[in-house]
Each structure stands twice: as C-alpha cells, then as structure tokens.
Write an enzyme that holds these catalytic residues in place. Structure first.
Site, PDB file in Angstrom:
ATOM      1  N   ASN A  68      50.355  55.785  30.834  1.00 42.40           N
ATOM      2  CA  ASN A  68      50.910  57.087  31.223  1.00 42.40           C
ATOM      3  C   ASN A  68      49.807  58.129  31.222  1.00 42.40           C
ATOM      4  O   ASN A  68      48.875  58.054  30.432  1.00 42.40           O
ATOM      5  CB  ASN A  68      51.999  57.502  30.216  1.00 42.40           C
ATOM      6  N   HIS A  82      49.254  62.141  30.600  1.00 36.79           N
ATOM      7  CA  HIS A  82      49.955  63.280  29.996  1.00 36.79           C
ATOM      8  C   HIS A  82      49.034  64.499  30.050  1.00 36.79           C
ATOM      9  O   HIS A  82      47.861  64.403  29.680  1.00 36.79           O
ATOM     10  CB  HIS A  82      50.335  62.964  28.549  1.00 36.79           C
ATOM     11  N   SER A 136      45.304  63.369  28.928  1.00 40.12           N
ATOM     12  CA  SER A 136      45.086  62.100  28.230  1.00 40.12           C
ATOM     13  C   SER A 136      45.775  60.978  28.993  1.00 40.12           C
ATOM     14  O   SER A 136      46.883  61.166  29.500  1.00 40.12           O
ATOM     15  CB  SER A 136      45.724  62.136  26.826  1.00 40.12           C
ATOM     16  N   ASP A 185      54.861  59.985  23.999  1.00 40.16           N
ATOM     17  CA  ASP A 185      53.538  60.608  24.176  1.00 40.16           C
ATOM     18  C   ASP A 185      52.636  60.358  22.965  1.00 40.16           C
ATOM     19  O   ASP A 185      51.670  61.103  22.739  1.00 40.16           O
ATOM     20  CB  ASP A 185      53.647  62.123  24.449  1.00 40.16           C
TER      21      ASP A 185
HETATM   22  C1  GRF Z   1      50.960  65.550  36.070  1.00 40.82           C
HETATM   23  O1  GRF Z   1      50.514  66.737  35.500  1.00 40.82           O
HETATM   24  C2  GRF Z   1      51.152  64.493  35.018  1.00 40.82           C
HETATM   25  O2  GRF Z   1      50.231  64.584  33.985  1.00 40.82           O
HETATM   26  C3  GRF Z   1      52.525  64.831  34.502  1.00 40.82           C
HETATM   27  O3  GRF Z   1      53.251  65.164  35.658  1.00 40.82           O
HETATM   28  C4  GRF Z   1      52.355  65.688  36.637  1.00 40.82           C
HETATM   29  C5  GRF Z   1      52.545  64.856  37.873  1.00 40.82           C
HETATM   30  O4  GRF Z   1      51.802  65.348  38.950  1.00 40.82           O
HETATM   31  N1  GRF Z   1      53.064  63.726  33.738  1.00 40.82           N
HETATM   32  P1  GRF Z   1      51.682  64.501  40.268  1.00 40.82           P
HETATM   33  O5  GRF Z   1      53.090  64.103  40.690  1.00 40.82           O
HETATM   34  O6  GRF Z   1      50.827  63.303  39.991  1.00 40.82           O
HETATM   35  O7  GRF Z   1      51.047  65.425  41.276  1.00 40.82           O
END
Ligand code: GRF
Length: 225
Positions: free
Chosen positions: A111, A113, A140, A149
């Site tokens: 994932n 985050h 991260s 998370d």
């Molecule tokens: C990103 O900031 C990711 O870290 C978070 O959701 C957002 C997704 O953005 N979990 P995208 O859809 O990849 O543009």
C-alpha cells in the site's frame, strides 16, 4: 539472464495517478511486471481510463452491491486470484480490507500511504500534518497487515512543509514522491530483494539508506526523534 515479468494486480478507487506512474515505469522497461488487471471498487474511478488506454484489462467490483464487507472481500479476492498475481498493489484503494483477505495475501500486498508512517495513519493526512505544525511530511510504501496503515514500511520519502502550504500544495509535493517510491518498492519486491526481520523491512538483507528512512522532527520542539 532474462527473468519473466512478475504478474501483478493493482487495486484503485479514484484518480489513478499512482497507477499511471506504475504504467509509465513498466512501459519504459524499468519495472519487470505484467499488470494482469486493474480492479476498482468505484465504477467512476478515473484511473480505469489510464488502464484502458494502456491496454490493461479492468474490472469493477462495486462495494455498494454487497450488503456485508466480508462478501465484498470474497468477491474481490476471487477476482484477483483468477490472475494468479505475485503481488497485489493498493494504489489509492480506499476500502478497508478484512482480516481473511489480508491474511490470504500476507507478504504480497503493498500500500502507498501519504504520510511518514507511523505519523498520520488514516485519512486527511496533509491537513493533519499542517495542523500539527510538522516541518516535514511525506509518503510511505508498506506491506499491509491487519494493523491499519501499520504494516512494515518498505520505503519512505520526505518533503519539507513550507510556511504558505495549503493541504493541496502539500499533497501535490507528496504525490510527486509517491510516484517515485511506489514503483521503486514494487521493483525491489519482484526482484526478491526484500525480507522482514523483527517487523522491519530489509533491502538486500539490511536496512539501507535508499529506503529513505528519515528522522521525523519532534513536532513541538523541532528536535529529531
Ligand atoms: C494517494 O495520495 C495515495 O497515497 C492515497 O490515495 C491517493 C491516491 O491518488 N492512498 P491516485 O489515485 O493514485 O492519484
């Protein structure tokens, strides 16, 4: 030696800019993966278009069609497993997954985050980082465990918080780093360079500087901790 690209499945919920970064790196020949499918829980996810444009098969498993979370998880798991992925990548996937799902993919579920974990787990990380007067913020990539998370961190990237930042300007600065570190973590993973010891991720058997582990300044005193 030619190594066959690793089959992966990518899960998204929205815009899909991280997905696009993975598609770009793959097309450039820097990521030895075969994206077997992009699956979204949201039929309106913009990222589905990125996948289609790149010729990657897409599927929608709309969580709203399932009365119980466990049934959604099962449908998602079955859809993923049809592609026999070596790795499942959550690239902006905004549903919380249940224990059985996470156990099934233990060690092969990543994932991204948008915070320097363990700081700011959960949502609205950019606004919370500003409210806490953080001097730096970031992103991260981590293995997913049942600790939301809280799974072992593979790589982090820090950015400065600037005095005039809004949540949006800070998010944009963090997002550029996300697009760098998510493909990097995927590459390390499929190259078999990652292991976990005592809850810590090792790269080539050690904790290495390129994992970007940072000291987060204490939010009150500014001292590193
Ligand atoms: C990103 O900031 C990711 O870290 C978070 O959701 C957002 C997704 O953005 N979990 P995208 O859809 O990849 O543009």
């Amino acid at each position: 030696m030619i190594i066959a690209p690793a089959p992966v499945v990518i899960l998204i919920s929205g815009r899909g800019s991280n997905l696009q970064a993975i598609l770009d790196e793959t097309r450039a020949g820097r990521l030895p993966i075969e994206i077997r499918a992009v699956i979204s829980n949201n039929p309106g996810a913009g990222g589905l278009r990125h996948a289609r444009t790149a010729g990657v098969p897409t599927e929608v498993i709309d969580h709203r069609a399932y009365a119980e979370r466990a049934h959604f998880d099962t449908a998602l798991l079955q859809a993923i497993d049809r592609h026999a992925p070596r790795l499942v990548i959550l690239a902006g996937f905004m549903r919380i997954l249940g224990e059985a799902f996470i156990r099934h993919y233990a060690g092969r579920l990543l994932n991204i985050h948008p915070s320097l974990l363990p700081a700011f787990k959960g949502l609205d990380t950019h606004a919370r980082a500003l409210a806490a007067d953080s001097r730096q913020h970031g992103a991260s990539v981590h293995f997913v465990t049942n600790d939301l998370d809280g799974g072992p961190v593979i790589v982090q990237a820090a950015v400065p918080v600037r005095p005039n930042d809004s949540a949006d300007t800070l998010a944009a600065r963090v997002l550029r780093e996300e697009h760098r570190i998510l493909p990097l973590a995927i590459r390390w993973c499929v190259e078999g360079r990652l292991s976990i010891r005592d809850g810590q991720v090792l790269l080539d058997g050690e904790v290495r500087p390129e994992q970007g582990l940072v000291t987060v300044p204490d939010q009150r005193t500014g001292a590193a901790k």
